[in-house]
Design a protein around this motif. Structure first.
Motif, PDB file in Angstrom:
ATOM      1  N   THR A   4       0.828  -1.207   0.000  1.00  0.00           N
ATOM      2  CA  THR A   4       0.000   0.000   0.000  1.00  0.00           C
ATOM      3  C   THR A   4       0.860   1.253   0.000  1.00  0.00           C
ATOM      4  O   THR A   4       0.590   2.212  -0.744  1.00  0.00           O
ATOM      5  CB  THR A   4      -0.918   0.003   1.232  1.00  0.00           C
ATOM      6  N   HIS A   5       1.907   1.240   0.829  1.00  0.00           N
ATOM      7  CA  HIS A   5       2.799   2.402   0.899  1.00  0.00           C
ATOM      8  C   HIS A   5       3.493   2.633  -0.437  1.00  0.00           C
ATOM      9  O   HIS A   5       3.622   3.749  -0.920  1.00  0.00           O
ATOM     10  CB  HIS A   5       3.825   2.174   2.009  1.00  0.00           C
ATOM     11  N   THR A   6       3.917   1.519  -1.077  1.00  0.00           N
ATOM     12  CA  THR A   6       4.597   1.624  -2.371  1.00  0.00           C
ATOM     13  C   THR A   6       3.666   2.178  -3.429  1.00  0.00           C
ATOM     14  O   THR A   6       4.044   3.035  -4.236  1.00  0.00           O
ATOM     15  CB  THR A   6       5.122   0.246  -2.809  1.00  0.00           C
ATOM     16  N   LEU A   7       2.431   1.693  -3.435  1.00  0.00           N
ATOM     17  CA  LEU A   7       1.471   2.180  -4.431  1.00  0.00           C
ATOM     18  C   LEU A   7       1.149   3.647  -4.209  1.00  0.00           C
ATOM     19  O   LEU A   7       0.963   4.402  -5.167  1.00  0.00           O
ATOM     20  CB  LEU A   7       0.193   1.338  -4.357  1.00  0.00           C
ATOM     21  N   LEU A   8       1.081   4.059  -2.930  1.00  0.00           N
ATOM     22  CA  LEU A   8       0.843   5.466  -2.632  1.00  0.00           C
ATOM     23  C   LEU A   8       1.955   6.333  -3.192  1.00  0.00           C
ATOM     24  O   LEU A   8       1.704   7.354  -3.844  1.00  0.00           O
ATOM     25  CB  LEU A   8       0.732   5.664  -1.117  1.00  0.00           C
ATOM     26  N   LEU A   9       3.192   5.899  -2.979  1.00  0.00           N
ATOM     27  CA  LEU A   9       4.322   6.672  -3.492  1.00  0.00           C
ATOM     28  C   LEU A   9       4.303   6.712  -5.013  1.00  0.00           C
ATOM     29  O   LEU A   9       4.573   7.746  -5.622  1.00  0.00           O
ATOM     30  CB  LEU A   9       5.635   6.054  -3.000  1.00  0.00           C
ATOM     31  N   ALA A  23      12.130  11.836 -10.244  1.00  0.00           N
ATOM     32  CA  ALA A  23      13.167  10.831 -10.442  1.00  0.00           C
ATOM     33  C   ALA A  23      12.562   9.518  -9.954  1.00  0.00           C
ATOM     34  O   ALA A  23      12.519   9.257  -8.757  1.00  0.00           O
ATOM     35  CB  ALA A  23      14.425  11.198  -9.665  1.00  0.00           C
ATOM     36  N   ASP A  24      12.053   8.709 -10.867  1.00  0.00           N
ATOM     37  CA  ASP A  24      11.203   7.572 -10.544  1.00  0.00           C
ATOM     38  C   ASP A  24      12.045   6.344 -10.208  1.00  0.00           C
ATOM     39  O   ASP A  24      12.685   5.761 -11.083  1.00  0.00           O
ATOM     40  CB  ASP A  24      10.284   7.291 -11.730  1.00  0.00           C
ATOM     41  N   THR A  31      16.727   0.822  -7.941  1.00  0.00           N
ATOM     42  CA  THR A  31      15.718   1.693  -7.302  1.00  0.00           C
ATOM     43  C   THR A  31      16.309   3.031  -6.869  1.00  0.00           C
ATOM     44  O   THR A  31      15.888   3.620  -5.872  1.00  0.00           O
ATOM     45  CB  THR A  31      14.997   1.021  -6.105  1.00  0.00           C
ATOM     46  N   LEU A  32      17.274   3.549  -7.627  1.00  0.00           N
ATOM     47  CA  LEU A  32      17.862   4.848  -7.325  1.00  0.00           C
ATOM     48  C   LEU A  32      16.877   5.944  -7.713  1.00  0.00           C
ATOM     49  O   LEU A  32      16.298   5.917  -8.798  1.00  0.00           O
ATOM     50  CB  LEU A  32      19.175   5.030  -8.076  1.00  0.00           C
ATOM     51  N   ALA A  33      16.698   6.917  -6.842  1.00  0.00           N
ATOM     52  CA  ALA A  33      15.670   7.947  -7.032  1.00  0.00           C
ATOM     53  C   ALA A  33      16.310   9.311  -7.229  1.00  0.00           C
ATOM     54  O   ALA A  33      16.000  10.274  -6.529  1.00  0.00           O
ATOM     55  CB  ALA A  33      14.714   7.971  -5.846  1.00  0.00           C
ATOM     56  N   TYR A  34      17.222   9.411  -8.179  1.00  0.00           N
ATOM     57  CA  TYR A  34      17.808  10.711  -8.518  1.00  0.00           C
ATOM     58  C   TYR A  34      18.145  10.723  -9.998  1.00  0.00           C
ATOM     59  O   TYR A  34      18.386   9.685 -10.611  1.00  0.00           O
ATOM     60  CB  TYR A  34      19.046  11.013  -7.661  1.00  0.00           C
ATOM     61  N   HIS A 254      11.182  12.684  -5.482  1.00  0.00           N
ATOM     62  CA  HIS A 254      12.261  11.710  -5.300  1.00  0.00           C
ATOM     63  C   HIS A 254      11.852  10.652  -4.275  1.00  0.00           C
ATOM     64  O   HIS A 254      12.677  10.174  -3.498  1.00  0.00           O
ATOM     65  CB  HIS A 254      13.540  12.422  -4.868  1.00  0.00           C
ATOM     66  N   ALA A 255      10.594  10.277  -4.307  1.00  0.00           N
ATOM     67  CA  ALA A 255      10.063   9.321  -3.339  1.00  0.00           C
ATOM     68  C   ALA A 255      10.704   7.950  -3.495  1.00  0.00           C
ATOM     69  O   ALA A 255      11.120   7.544  -4.585  1.00  0.00           O
ATOM     70  CB  ALA A 255       8.554   9.202  -3.513  1.00  0.00           C
ATOM     71  N   HIS A 256      10.793   7.233  -2.384  1.00  0.00           N
ATOM     72  CA  HIS A 256      11.282   5.853  -2.380  1.00  0.00           C
ATOM     73  C   HIS A 256      10.493   5.102  -1.320  1.00  0.00           C
ATOM     74  O   HIS A 256      10.252   5.643  -0.232  1.00  0.00           O
ATOM     75  CB  HIS A 256      12.778   5.799  -2.083  1.00  0.00           C
ATOM     76  N   PRO A 257      10.080   3.868  -1.585  1.00  0.00           N
ATOM     77  CA  PRO A 257       9.233   3.155  -0.624  1.00  0.00           C
ATOM     78  C   PRO A 257       9.904   2.900   0.723  1.00  0.00           C
ATOM     79  O   PRO A 257       9.201   2.663   1.716  1.00  0.00           O
ATOM     80  CB  PRO A 257       8.904   1.834  -1.334  1.00  0.00           C
TER      81      PRO A 257
END
Length: 349
Positions: A4-9, A23-24, A31-34, A254-257
């Motif tokens: 759920t948290h991952t889908l929200l992000l 930065a997906d 899973t780098l977010a930059y 720059h969200a990350h789960p």
């Protein structure tokens, strides 16, 4: 819960609007977010090496970046990079670690114990002693890594990781020089409030933290602080740039789960009696502190810089026009920070 948290992000990233580009992390195999992140290891280029190691019985998840044409038989200057409060190794710490690897350094950045992909229960304990030990632990691990020149080991801390880096380097003289970007004094803020705005509620909050610890000890539910799911309208009304832009960065662009603002309420028992500046006279290594000239967190960098009386070589560099969060991702501001870090480590490693 995790899904759920991952889908929200993911939905937040998909729905982002405005001037900040996303930065997906879902588009990167690490899973780098930059922006500009390594997406595959190519011979002759900067490579990323996910690693795990043990620290006091906990499994720590880290990324090691090696420079282009890395040869394990050679010796390289090396940097330990400590991430911000609530952040993980895949965000700004990874960006700076990669950029410095592009300049010829071996770099390591790890998720704090009890946070991110590292082990430890309950989740999101945020105690200064743990965060400081995380930095010592990164030094332990990377010092054994092929190609590392332990005589040229430096330290970089960002935001909360910057404050903890100062304290770690006070006693850990393996670090030959230390730098911070947008340093955040976690103890002072948890005790006094941001910009010392909550001085009148210290005892009330200590009572809340005490009750939370008692509840944990009795086997009750873990209580958390900082776990707010705010609307865009609520975010816009927050009184400080750091919080407004922090939500944008950590929840949207720059969200990350594995990244979260929340921490156990009982952690405040340790945080509120801690201050980065208590023993800064012990820091005798060369010091560089970087902050945005428009950062509302600047007072913390200035305070620590003034109290770092044990070092003979220190420099405060202000990035003109930058706020705290903008030093995490805005290309022109990151470029300026990297330029200063390059000159600093080039001289002192």
């Amino acid at each position: 819960m995790k899904l759920t948290h991952t889908l929200l992000l993911a939905s937040l990233i998909t729905g982002i609007s405005g001037g900040v580009m996303a930065a997906d992390y879902r588009q990167n195999p690490f899973t780098l977010a930059y922006d500009g992140a390594v997406s595959k290891n190519v011979p002759g280029e900067v490579n990323i090496h996910p690693v795990r190691y043990q620290l006091h019985g906990l499994t720590i998840a880290a990324n090691v970046y090696t420079p282009a044409h890395y040869d394990p038989a050679k010796k390289y200057p090396t940097l330990v990079v400590a991430h911000p409060n609530g952040g993980v190794k895949e965000q700004v710490a990874g960006l700076y670690a990669q950029r410095l690897a592009e300049l010829g350094y071996i770099t390591i950045t790890a998720d704090a114990a009890y946070q991110g992909a590292s082990g430890g229960l309950p989740r999101n304990v945020d105690k200064p002693a743990h965060r400081i030990e995380d930095i010592h632990g990164m030094a332990d691990f990377i010092s054994q890594y092929a190609g590392v020149d332990t005589a040229r080991l430096g330290l970089l801390g960002i935001c909360g990781g910057g404050g903890y880096s100062l304290v770690a380097a006070e006693t850990d003289k393996r670090f030959k020089s230390v730098a911070t970007v947008s340093m955040f004094n976690s103890g002072r803020v948890r005790r006094n409030g941001y910009a010392d705005s909550l001085l009148g509620t210290i005892q009330t909050r200590l009572q809340q933290a005490t009750a939370a610890r008692a509840q944990e000890a009795a086997g009750g539910a873990i209580l958390y602080a900082g776990d707010a799911n705010l609307s865009d309208e609520q975010i816009a009304k927050l009184p400080f740039d750091l919080y407004r832009q922090g939500y944008e960065y950590y929840w949207k662009s720059h969200a990350h789960p594995n990244s979260t603002f929340k921490y156990t309420m009982s952690s405040l028992l340790d945080l509120m009696s801690f201050d980065v500046t208590d023993h800064l006279d012990l820091l005798n290594q060369p010091l560089l502190m970087i902050a945005g000239s428009k950062a509302d967190s600047l007072y913390m960098t200035q305070d620590a810089f003034a109290k770092a009386t044990g070092t003979q070589e220190k420099e405060l560099f202000l990035i003109d026009g930058a706020t705290h969060i903008e030093t995490y991702w805005v290309p022109q501001y990151v470029d300026q920070a990297i330029q200063q870090l390059t000159q600093f480590y080039g001289k002192h490693l």
